[in-house]
Design a protein around this motif. Structure first.
Motif, PDB file in Angstrom:
ATOM      1  N   ARG A 164      29.943 -35.132 -19.797  1.00 57.61           N
ATOM      2  CA  ARG A 164      29.325 -33.815 -19.755  1.00 57.61           C
ATOM      3  C   ARG A 164      27.816 -33.929 -19.875  1.00 57.61           C
ATOM      4  N   ASP A 168      25.030 -32.765 -17.164  1.00 51.62           N
ATOM      5  CA  ASP A 168      24.016 -31.808 -17.593  1.00 51.62           C
ATOM      6  C   ASP A 168      22.600 -32.309 -17.301  1.00 51.62           C
ATOM      7  N   ASN A 169      22.337 -33.550 -17.640  1.00 50.92           N
ATOM      8  CA  ASN A 169      20.970 -34.073 -17.602  1.00 50.92           C
ATOM      9  C   ASN A 169      21.025 -35.600 -17.522  1.00 50.92           C
ATOM     10  N   LEU A 172      18.224 -37.876 -19.216  1.00 52.11           N
ATOM     11  CA  LEU A 172      18.258 -37.856 -20.679  1.00 52.11           C
ATOM     12  C   LEU A 172      19.481 -38.640 -21.178  1.00 52.11           C
ATOM     13  N   ILE A 283      20.684 -21.118 -17.282  1.00 54.32           N
ATOM     14  CA  ILE A 283      19.574 -20.597 -18.060  1.00 54.32           C
ATOM     15  C   ILE A 283      18.327 -21.396 -17.720  1.00 54.32           C
TER      16      ILE A 283
ATOM     17  N   HIS B  92      13.247 -30.639 -20.658  1.00 58.05           N
ATOM     18  CA  HIS B  92      14.606 -31.100 -20.374  1.00 58.05           C
ATOM     19  C   HIS B  92      15.041 -32.128 -21.409  1.00 58.05           C
ATOM     20  N   VAL B  94      17.069 -31.596 -24.168  1.00 58.71           N
ATOM     21  CA  VAL B  94      18.374 -31.438 -24.823  1.00 58.71           C
ATOM     22  C   VAL B  94      19.428 -31.258 -23.734  1.00 58.71           C
ATOM     23  N   PHE B  95      20.696 -31.488 -24.106  1.00 58.51           N
ATOM     24  CA  PHE B  95      21.782 -31.213 -23.166  1.00 58.51           C
ATOM     25  C   PHE B  95      22.167 -29.751 -23.356  1.00 58.51           C
ATOM     26  N   LYS B  96      21.782 -28.921 -22.379  1.00 59.45           N
ATOM     27  CA  LYS B  96      21.921 -27.478 -22.565  1.00 59.45           C
ATOM     28  C   LYS B  96      23.365 -27.003 -22.590  1.00 59.45           C
ATOM     29  N   ALA B  97      24.251 -27.758 -21.928  1.00 57.65           N
ATOM     30  CA  ALA B  97      25.651 -27.315 -21.864  1.00 57.65           C
ATOM     31  C   ALA B  97      26.443 -27.791 -23.084  1.00 57.65           C
ATOM     32  N   LEU B  98      25.819 -28.612 -23.918  1.00 55.50           N
ATOM     33  CA  LEU B  98      26.528 -29.153 -25.075  1.00 55.50           C
ATOM     34  C   LEU B  98      26.092 -28.415 -26.342  1.00 55.50           C
ATOM     35  N   GLY B 143      21.830 -24.555 -24.820  1.00 52.66           N
ATOM     36  CA  GLY B 143      21.153 -23.743 -23.809  1.00 52.66           C
ATOM     37  C   GLY B 143      20.815 -22.346 -24.288  1.00 52.66           C
ATOM     38  N   THR B 144      21.454 -21.895 -25.366  1.00 53.65           N
ATOM     39  CA  THR B 144      21.186 -20.546 -25.857  1.00 53.65           C
ATOM     40  C   THR B 144      20.120 -20.535 -26.948  1.00 53.65           C
ATOM     41  N   ARG B 150      14.995 -25.469 -29.572  1.00 56.50           N
ATOM     42  CA  ARG B 150      15.383 -26.538 -28.669  1.00 56.50           C
ATOM     43  C   ARG B 150      14.536 -27.785 -28.911  1.00 56.50           C
ATOM     44  N   GLN B 151      13.244 -27.547 -29.108  1.00 57.13           N
ATOM     45  CA  GLN B 151      12.327 -28.661 -29.374  1.00 57.13           C
ATOM     46  C   GLN B 151      12.713 -29.363 -30.682  1.00 57.13           C
TER      47      GLN B 151
END
Lengths: 285, 264
Positions: A164, A168-169, A172, A283, B92, B94-98, B143-144, B150-151
Motif C-alpha cells: 500500500r 501511495d508514494n 518515499l 486530496i 510528499h 507521508v503515506f497519505k492513504a495509510l 491524508g486527512t 503531516r509535517q
C-alpha cells in the motif's frame, strides 16, 4: 430471487480478478489488460492438472493458483521489467501483447475446442425454490477465503503495508527501505493467484475454452472502477454489484446484452464517479 | 533518541546537479555531531540540490559524503537510512492513504529489519513523547491531517528507526506561523536527545532560533560558516540578506512564504 443468487455467484467470479486488477493498478500504476488471458490460463492450468494429470478438482484449482502466480512473475521478468519506468500506456500495450501471446499459446496446445473439467455431477441443493449446486458453493467459499486472505495481507502484514505504501508514494517507500522489486513480484504473484482461482472456478462452473477470460474483461474492469481503481477491497464490492446487475439485466434484456450492461456501468462511472462509488478525488495539498 | 549518540555529517568537495550541470560545486562542510546546522542562502543558491545529494536522491558527480567515519557516497537512500541517516523530504513525505500508526510502523520495520515488536513499541512510545499530538489519533488516515500535522508525522516516521543524524528539507515550508514554531521546537527537542541535525531553511529568523551553526550557500558554493549567534552580525551577511534581492528570506518569518524557486 434465483437471479439474485446467480448474480451473487457470478459476482464472486468477477470480484476475484477485479481485486487482482486493482492490486496491479495500485502498485504498478497501469491497467493490466492481460487479466482476461490470465483468467483463461488459470482455467487451462486447472484443466491440465484435473484432466491431463487426473488430480482431484480442488487440488487442481489450488495448483492452478500456484502455477499462475509463478507464471505471472516470469512474465513480469520477461516483459514488464525490461520496459522499466516506461509510462503507463506503454505498459498497458505491453500487457495487451502478453494477452495475445498467452491466448495463442493456449490455442496452440489445446486448440479451440470447448472442454470440461472432470467433475462428478451432483444434485443441486434446493432451498425455498432456490437452486445452488456444489460448484457454486465452492466458488463462494474460495472467493470469500481469497478475499479475507487479501484483506488480511493488505491490512495486517508488513508486506501489505509495503504494497500500500508503494502504491501511495513509491519514492518515499523506497527511502523507507521497502524493496520495490520484491513488492512487484509479490503483487504479480498475488494477482496471478487470484486470476487463476477465478479461471479455475469458471471452468468448474461452466466450460474451458480459449475466450473465457476475455469474456470477463469488461465486467472485471467495470467492477474495478466501481470499487475505486487501485482499491482492492472496493473491487470486491464492485464485483458483486456488477455480477448482480448483469444477472438482473437478463430478466429485462436478452442475455447477449449482459456485457453491454457492464460497459454502460463502466462508462457511467467514469463520467459520474471516476474514483469509485465510495471514492473521492485524491486530496491535494 | 539515538542508538550511539549523534554522528556528524561531513561533505568533502561535493559537486552535484542535473544532466551533467553541477548546481553545487566543491562543497565542503560539516554538521557537527549532536548540533543543529542550518544551510541558508538566497533563492537559487542550490540548497535543495545539496540536500537531495546528501539524502541520496541525487548522485553527486564528485566528492564524498560521510556519516561519522562511514563513507556513504555510494549508498541508496534506504541504505543511508540503515546507516543511521534520517531524511525528511519537503513534500510528499507521508503515506497519505495509510494511518498514522502505519506510517510510523513503516518508518521502522524495513530499516530495522531485526527489530522486534517490543523494539517497535518502544520506538513509537519514544517518538510520541515528542509528538503527543499524534498519539491520540493513531488510526487517523494521514491524508486527512493538516499540513502542520503531516509535517510532524513525516518527522516522527523518520525518527522511528532511531537515526543518529537527520537531514531536513525546509521543515517549515508551507506551514502557518504557529506550526513553524512548534515544528522547529520539535526539531530542537529531537536534537537535545542527541541527534545531529542538518537542515535547509528559508525562514532564517526562525531557523536561527534553534540552530547552533549556520552555513551560507551562495551560487552553489559555500560562502562561510558561523555560530548561529553571530551570523547576522557579519556585515557581508547583512548586506546579502537585507540589501540584496533576496531580502525577504530574513524578514519572512510569520508571513506567507514562497517555495524556493531553485528547488527543481
Amino acid at each position: 430471487m434465483q437471479a439474485l443468487l446467480n448474480g451473487l455467484i457470478a459476482g464472486f467470479l468477477i470480484a476475484l480478478p477485479a481485486i487482482a486488477l486493482s492490486l496491479t493498478y495500485g502498485v504498478l500504476n497501469f491497467a493490466n489488460f492481460s487479466i482476461g488471458a490470465l483468467i483463461t490460463a488459470g482455467a487451462y492450468f486447472a484443466y491440465f492438472y484435473n484432466v491431463d494429470l487426473g488430480l482431484h478438482v480442488l487440488v487442481s484449482v489450488a495448483l492452478a493458483g500456484v502455477s499462475l502466480s509463478i507464471l505471472a512473475i516470469v512474465i513480469e521478468r520477461l516483459v514488464y521489467r525490461p520496459l522499466g519506468d516506461a509510462d503507463h500506456i506503454t505498459l498497458l500495450v505491453g500487457s495487451m501483447g502478453v494477452a495475445f501471446v498467452l491466448e495463442n499459446v493456449i490455442r496452440l496446445i489445446y486448440g479451440a475446442d470447448v472442454r470440461t473439467l472432470d467433475i462428478t455431477v451432483s444434485r443441486p441443493i434446493i432451498w425455498n425454490d432456490l437452486r445452488l449446486n456444489n460448484e457454486q458453493l465452492v466458488i463462494v467459499a474460495v472467493a470469500v477465503a481469497a478475499f479475507v486472505a487479501v484483506a488480511l495481507v493488505l491490512k495486517k502484514t508488513s508486506l501489505g503495508r509495503a504494497m500500500r505504501a508503494t502504491s501511495d508514494n513509491p519514492s518515499l517507500a523506497e527511502a523507507r527501505g521497502v524493496n520495490r522489486r520484491r513488492i512487484i513480484n509479490w503483487t504479480w504473484a498475488l494477482s496471478g493467484t487470484l486470476a487463476a482461482l477465478a479461471g479455475a472456478l469458471v471452468a468448474m462452473d461452466a466450460t474451458v475454452e480459449p475466450l473465457i477470460g476475455t469474456n470477463y474483461l469488461i465486467s472485471v474492469f467495470a467492477a474495478t472502477i466501481v470499487g475505486g481503481i487501485g482499491n482492492p477491497l472496493g473491487a470486491m464490492a464492485g464485483g458483486l454489484l456488477i455480477g448482480i446487475v448483469e444477472e438482473l439485466s437478463t430478466l429485462a434484456f436478452p442475455t447477449t446484452y449482459r456485457q453491454g450492461v457492464s460497459f454502460l456501468i463502466l462508462v457511467a462511472m467514469l463520467f459520474l464517479r471516476p474514483h469509485g462509488i465510495l471514492g473521492q478525488a485524491k486530496i491535494k495539498r | 533518541m539515538s542508538r550511539a549518540g549523534g554522528e556528524g555529517i561531513r561533505l568533502a568537495d561535493l559537486s552535484a546537479g542535473y544532466g551533467g550541470n553541477d548546481i553545487v560545486r566543491d562543497v565542503t562542510l560539516a554538521a557537527t555531531a549532536s548540533r543543529v546546522t542550518t544551510i541558508v542562502g538566497p533563492n537559487g543558491a542550490g540548497k535543495s540540490t545539496l540536500i537531495k545529494a546528501v539524502a541520496g536522491l541525487l548522485r553527486p558527480s564528485k566528492g564524498k559524503l560521510f556519516i561519522g567515519e562511514k563513507d556513504i557516497t555510494a549508498l541508496a537512500p534506504a541504505q543511508r537510512a540503515a546507516a543511521g541517516l534520517g531524511y525528511v523530504p519537503q513534500e510528499h513525505n507521508v503515506f497519505k492513504a495509510l494511518s498514522i500508526d502505519e506510517n510510523l510502523r513503516i518508518g521502522f520495520e524495513f530499516i530495522r529489519r531485526r527489530g522486534g515488536a517490543a523494539e517497535l513499541r518502544d520506538a513509537r512510545e519514544r517518538v510520541l513523547t515528542i509528538f503527543p499530538d499524534l498519539g491520540g489519533r493513531l488510526n487517523q488516515i494521514a491524508g486527512t491531517l493538516s499540513g502542520g500535522q503531516r509535517q510532524m508525522l513525516a518527522l516522527a516516521s523518520t525518527l522511528m528507526p532511531s537515526p543518529t543524524a537527520l537531514i531536513l528539507d525546509e521543515p517549515s515550508a508551507g506551514l502557518s506561523p504557529r506550526y513553524v514554531r512548534s515544528m522547529l521546537d520539535a526539531v530542537r527537542a529531537v536534537n537535545r536527545a542527541g541527534v545531529t541535525v542538518l537542515m535547509i531553511e528559508q525562514n532564517v529568523t526562525e531557523a536561527l532560533r534553534i540552530s547552533d551553526d549556520v552555513v551560507l550557500l551562495v551560487r552553489g558554493q559555500v560562502r562561510g560558516a558561523w555560530p548561529a549567534g553571530t551570523f547576522l552580525d557579519d556585515p557581508d551577511v547583512r548586506s546579502l540578506f537585507f540589501h540584496g534581492r533576496s531580502d525577504h528570506d530574513s524578514q519572512a518569518s510569520g508571513k506567507e512564504r514562497h517555495h524556493d524557486a531553485s528547488a527543481a
